[in-house]
Design a protein around this motif. Structure first.
Motif, PDB file in Angstrom:
ATOM      1  N   LEU A  92       2.458  -7.659  -7.217  1.00 52.41           N
ATOM      2  CA  LEU A  92       3.617  -7.008  -6.599  1.00 52.41           C
ATOM      3  C   LEU A  92       4.720  -8.015  -6.270  1.00 52.41           C
ATOM      4  O   LEU A  92       5.477  -7.824  -5.334  1.00 52.41           O
ATOM      5  CB  LEU A  92       3.171  -6.292  -5.313  1.00 52.41           C
ATOM      6  N   ARG A  93       4.799  -9.080  -7.065  1.00 50.22           N
ATOM      7  CA  ARG A  93       5.772 -10.125  -6.754  1.00 50.22           C
ATOM      8  C   ARG A  93       6.993 -10.024  -7.656  1.00 50.22           C
ATOM      9  O   ARG A  93       7.503 -11.024  -8.152  1.00 50.22           O
ATOM     10  CB  ARG A  93       5.116 -11.490  -6.900  1.00 50.22           C
ATOM     11  N   VAL A  94       7.460  -8.824  -7.884  1.00 53.16           N
ATOM     12  CA  VAL A  94       8.656  -8.672  -8.710  1.00 53.16           C
ATOM     13  C   VAL A  94       9.703  -7.861  -7.967  1.00 53.16           C
ATOM     14  O   VAL A  94       9.858  -8.016  -6.779  1.00 53.16           O
ATOM     15  CB  VAL A  94       8.295  -8.068 -10.088  1.00 53.16           C
ATOM     16  N   TRP A  95      10.406  -6.952  -8.653  1.00 52.12           N
ATOM     17  CA  TRP A  95      11.619  -6.422  -8.053  1.00 52.12           C
ATOM     18  C   TRP A  95      11.602  -4.906  -7.933  1.00 52.12           C
ATOM     19  O   TRP A  95      11.945  -4.189  -8.863  1.00 52.12           O
ATOM     20  CB  TRP A  95      12.818  -6.861  -8.892  1.00 52.12           C
ATOM     21  N   GLY A  96      11.237  -4.431  -6.759  1.00 52.80           N
ATOM     22  CA  GLY A  96      11.402  -3.015  -6.458  1.00 52.80           C
ATOM     23  C   GLY A  96      10.303  -2.115  -6.989  1.00 52.80           C
ATOM     24  O   GLY A  96       9.436  -2.526  -7.741  1.00 52.80           O
ATOM     25  N   PRO A  97      10.352  -0.835  -6.604  1.00 54.03           N
ATOM     26  CA  PRO A  97       9.294   0.112  -6.936  1.00 54.03           C
ATOM     27  C   PRO A  97       9.138   0.402  -8.422  1.00 54.03           C
ATOM     28  O   PRO A  97       8.059   0.749  -8.873  1.00 54.03           O
ATOM     29  CB  PRO A  97       9.712   1.373  -6.173  1.00 54.03           C
ATOM     30  N   GLU A  98      10.209   0.304  -9.205  1.00 52.28           N
ATOM     31  CA  GLU A  98      10.099   0.573 -10.641  1.00 52.28           C
ATOM     32  C   GLU A  98       9.941  -0.703 -11.464  1.00 52.28           C
ATOM     33  O   GLU A  98      10.009  -0.674 -12.684  1.00 52.28           O
ATOM     34  CB  GLU A  98      11.337   1.355 -11.125  1.00 52.28           C
ATOM     35  N   HIS A  99       9.757  -1.824 -10.790  1.00 57.62           N
ATOM     36  CA  HIS A  99       9.551  -3.094 -11.483  1.00 57.62           C
ATOM     37  C   HIS A  99       8.385  -3.812 -10.805  1.00 57.62           C
ATOM     38  O   HIS A  99       8.529  -4.908 -10.300  1.00 57.62           O
ATOM     39  CB  HIS A  99      10.811  -3.960 -11.448  1.00 57.62           C
ATOM     40  N   SER A 100       7.256  -3.150 -10.823  1.00 59.66           N
ATOM     41  CA  SER A 100       6.149  -3.624 -10.023  1.00 59.66           C
ATOM     42  C   SER A 100       4.863  -3.674 -10.834  1.00 59.66           C
ATOM     43  O   SER A 100       4.869  -4.017 -12.007  1.00 59.66           O
ATOM     44  CB  SER A 100       6.000  -2.712  -8.800  1.00 59.66           C
ATOM     45  N   SER A 101       3.765  -3.279 -10.222  1.00 57.74           N
ATOM     46  CA  SER A 101       2.439  -3.449 -10.807  1.00 57.74           C
ATOM     47  C   SER A 101       2.066  -2.325 -11.755  1.00 57.74           C
ATOM     48  O   SER A 101       2.425  -1.165 -11.556  1.00 57.74           O
ATOM     49  CB  SER A 101       1.394  -3.524  -9.685  1.00 57.74           C
ATOM     50  N   ALA A 102       1.308  -2.671 -12.795  1.00 61.40           N
ATOM     51  CA  ALA A 102       0.791  -1.674 -13.738  1.00 61.40           C
ATOM     52  C   ALA A 102      -0.437  -0.963 -13.177  1.00 61.40           C
ATOM     53  O   ALA A 102      -0.965  -0.068 -13.822  1.00 61.40           O
ATOM     54  CB  ALA A 102       0.436  -2.334 -15.061  1.00 61.40           C
ATOM     55  N   ARG A 103      -0.877  -1.383 -12.010  1.00 63.94           N
ATOM     56  CA  ARG A 103      -2.029  -0.780 -11.356  1.00 63.94           C
ATOM     57  C   ARG A 103      -3.273  -0.891 -12.236  1.00 63.94           C
ATOM     58  O   ARG A 103      -3.705   0.060 -12.875  1.00 63.94           O
ATOM     59  CB  ARG A 103      -1.755   0.682 -10.995  1.00 63.94           C
ATOM     60  N   MET A 104      -3.826  -2.089 -12.249  1.00 66.19           N
ATOM     61  CA  MET A 104      -5.000  -2.367 -13.055  1.00 66.19           C
ATOM     62  C   MET A 104      -6.139  -1.396 -12.770  1.00 66.19           C
ATOM     63  O   MET A 104      -6.923  -1.039 -13.648  1.00 66.19           O
ATOM     64  CB  MET A 104      -5.473  -3.797 -12.803  1.00 66.19           C
ATOM     65  N   GLU A 105      -6.211  -0.942 -11.525  1.00 62.73           N
ATOM     66  CA  GLU A 105      -7.328  -0.075 -11.142  1.00 62.73           C
ATOM     67  C   GLU A 105      -7.365   1.231 -11.918  1.00 62.73           C
ATOM     68  O   GLU A 105      -8.435   1.769 -12.205  1.00 62.73           O
ATOM     69  CB  GLU A 105      -7.299   0.214  -9.633  1.00 62.73           C
TER      70      GLU A 105
END
Length: 242
Positions: free
Chosen positions: A112-125
């Motif tokens: 989650l070390r990027v920019w904003g809600p639409e530029h975040s994690s792919a949710r590996m889970e």
């Protein structure tokens, strides 16, 4: 390889797939297309701003030319949100549901070390939840290829450049096709510790499922399994504490 912001457009400093001449308009050079006279064609292109359409095209294209690797660089993890039906219906379940194999390689962001809600994690889970891996199944005396055949796809959080090399190389040399989803945090692109020697990619080497820090286990009291950026964070914290 295709993505919404590849090195063809020169959006980011680490994406130099295509070099642009600053003095001659329209003059470009593709280094990876000019490694040797006997190499295969290397194609890089910018895709449209539709993850659903681009991923659907890639999945449909793969069975027609299974020997041609297709790599999709999902610039940010959340870009998978609008392509989730393709992932659910055709990639994770392709072999069992449709009797179709796909060698698609997708690199996406994690953390989650990027920019904003639409530029975040792919949710590996959510990818791990769709794995058909049986935690009660112990593979004893079974080859790595058989294990790969039995699984519905490969989910990786690669730690070293050498393992990334072997993962992509194995993807090409397998006599069957299996989707490969790689989680690649941007912070490791220039991390001084995230490096491998050429000897780790030379003849006789292969993909390593477990990479021990040391072969000396004399004073080991606790074993900690981790992968990707987590490992480097732990190493740095350990050095700080002495």
């Amino acid at each position: 390889v295709s993505t919404q912001s590849t090195g063809e457009r020169g959006t980011f400093s680490h994406r130099h797939h295509v070099l642009h001449d600053q003095d001659v308009d329209g003059k470009v050079y593709n280094p990876l297309q000019n490694l040797s006279s006997s190499q295969q064609k290397y194609s890089v292109s910018n895709s449209s701003l539709s993850e659903f359409g681009v991923l659907g095209f890639r999945v449909g294209f793969q069975p027609a030319q299974p020997q041609l690797p297709g790599l999709l660089e999902a610039q940010f993890g959340d870009f998978f949100n609008t392509a989730q039906p393709i992932v659910d219906q055709f990639i994770s379940s392709g072999q069992d549901k449709w009797y179709r194999q796909s060698g698609l390689v997708s690199c996406s962001r994690t953390g989650l070390r990027v920019w904003g809600p639409e530029h975040s994690s792919a949710r590996m889970e959510r990818f791990l939840q769709m794995c058909n891996d049986d935690e009660d199944c112990v593979y004893e005396g079974v080859s790595a290829c058989q294990q790969l055949w039995d699984c519905n796809w490969q989910i990786m959080n690669v730690t070293t450049p050498a393992n990334m090399f072997h993962a992509l190389r194995r993807q090409m040399y397998l006599n069957f096709r299996k989707p490969l989803i790689v989680f690649t945090p941007k912070s490791l692109l220039r991390h001084p510790l995230a490096r491998s020697s050429f000897s780790e990619m030379a003849s006789g080497t292969a993909f390593r499922t477990v990479i021990p820090e040391s072969n000396d286990v004399t004073n080991v009291k606790k074993v900690l399994l981790c992968s990707g950026k987590v490992y480097y964070d732990l190493v740095e914290e350990r050095e700080k504490r002495g």
